[in-house]
Scaffold this motif. Structure first.
Motif, short mmCIF file in Angstrom:
data_model
loop_
_atom_site.label_atom_id
_atom_site.label_comp_id
_atom_site.label_asym_id
_atom_site.label_seq_id
_atom_site.Cartn_x
_atom_site.Cartn_y
_atom_site.Cartn_z
N MET A 110 -26.99 49.44 -16.64
CA MET A 110 -28.34 49.17 -16.16
C MET A 110 -29.18 48.54 -17.27
O MET A 110 -29.10 48.93 -18.42
N THR A 111 -29.97 47.55 -16.89
CA THR A 111 -30.90 46.94 -17.84
C THR A 111 -32.16 47.78 -17.92
O THR A 111 -32.41 48.65 -17.07
N GLU A 154 -34.12 47.48 -14.75
CA GLU A 154 -33.59 48.30 -13.66
C GLU A 154 -33.92 49.77 -13.84
O GLU A 154 -34.24 50.48 -12.87
N THR A 190 -37.50 50.30 -12.82
CA THR A 190 -37.66 50.36 -11.37
C THR A 190 -37.28 51.74 -10.84
O THR A 190 -37.99 52.33 -10.01
N GLU A 191 -36.15 52.28 -11.32
CA GLU A 191 -35.71 53.61 -10.88
C GLU A 191 -36.72 54.68 -11.29
O GLU A 191 -37.01 55.60 -10.52
N ASP A 224 -27.05 56.46 -18.54
CA ASP A 224 -28.16 55.81 -17.83
C ASP A 224 -28.92 56.82 -16.97
O ASP A 224 -30.15 56.88 -16.99
#
Length: 203
Positions: A8-9, A12, A15-16, A161
């Protein structure tokens, strides 16, 4: 074989985390203030995940080469800025390993012995006759660089992550004043971290 790292960047993960925090306007990653807050909590969580007591990540095991100089004042050398602790020290020219000492004990050293002492960001090494130009390699455990650009990924295994998201949720909810939600995500992060196992324990 390629090392498995994050999948995951930072964008990302932001956003989560925004979804986890209830999509509040104060944590909207589409505005600069919200993005900065999310980044801060994510980096808090990333640094926490890399604390040695939490887990010893292979990617955080680093090394620094120091060229010995016989005329180096007090035999002091600067260490890398990201060092957390020294694992071991070795002269790669002679193959001999240096033994650790406390800085005060180092002052009472005997010439000809391979020993080192650390004091903050300084390492003390012997500069005995004949060692000028030899390379001492410091193997150490370091801190990760902070995530800043949206396309960046962590340096650690993809498993972490989800740990980072949960721990960042703890920091976020604690800051926003919902302590019950903060406690839930802190416990979730701890449980996930406890499930991670060092591969060496199997090997």
């Amino acid at each position: 074989i390629a090392t498995i790292l994050s999948i995951m960047t930072l964008a990302e993960i932001r956003t989560e985390l925004h979804l986890l925090l209830g999509q509040q306007s104060t944590t909207d990653p589409d505005n600069a203030t919200g993005e900065a807050r999310l980044n801060r909590w994510i980096n808090f969580a990333y640094r926490w995940a890399c604390v040695p007591k939490v887990f010893l990540h292979p990617a955080m095991r680093k090394r620094q080469d120091i060229v010995l100089s016989e005329d180096q004042d007090d035999e002091e050398y600067n260490l890398a800025d990201d060092i957390v602790f020294i694992d071991f020290v070795r002269n790669i020219d002679t193959g001999r390993r240096y033994r650790p000492q406390q800085p005060r004990e180092f002052l009472d050293r005997t010439a000809g012995t391979e020993r080192y002492a650390r004091r903050g960001d300084t390492i003390f090494l012997h500069a005995n006759a004949g060692t000028d130009g030899q390379v001492v390699r410091v193997y150490y455990y370091g801190r990760p660089e902070l995530l800043e650009a949206g396309g960046q990924m962590t340096m650690i295994h993809e498993w972490w992550d989800q740990v980072i998201i949960q721990k960042a949720g703890f920091y976020g909810w604690a800051t926003l004043g919902n302590l019950n939600a903060a406690d839930f995500h802190r416990e979730s992060a701890a449980a996930l971290a406890n499930d991670a196992t060092d591969a060496l324990s199997f090997e």
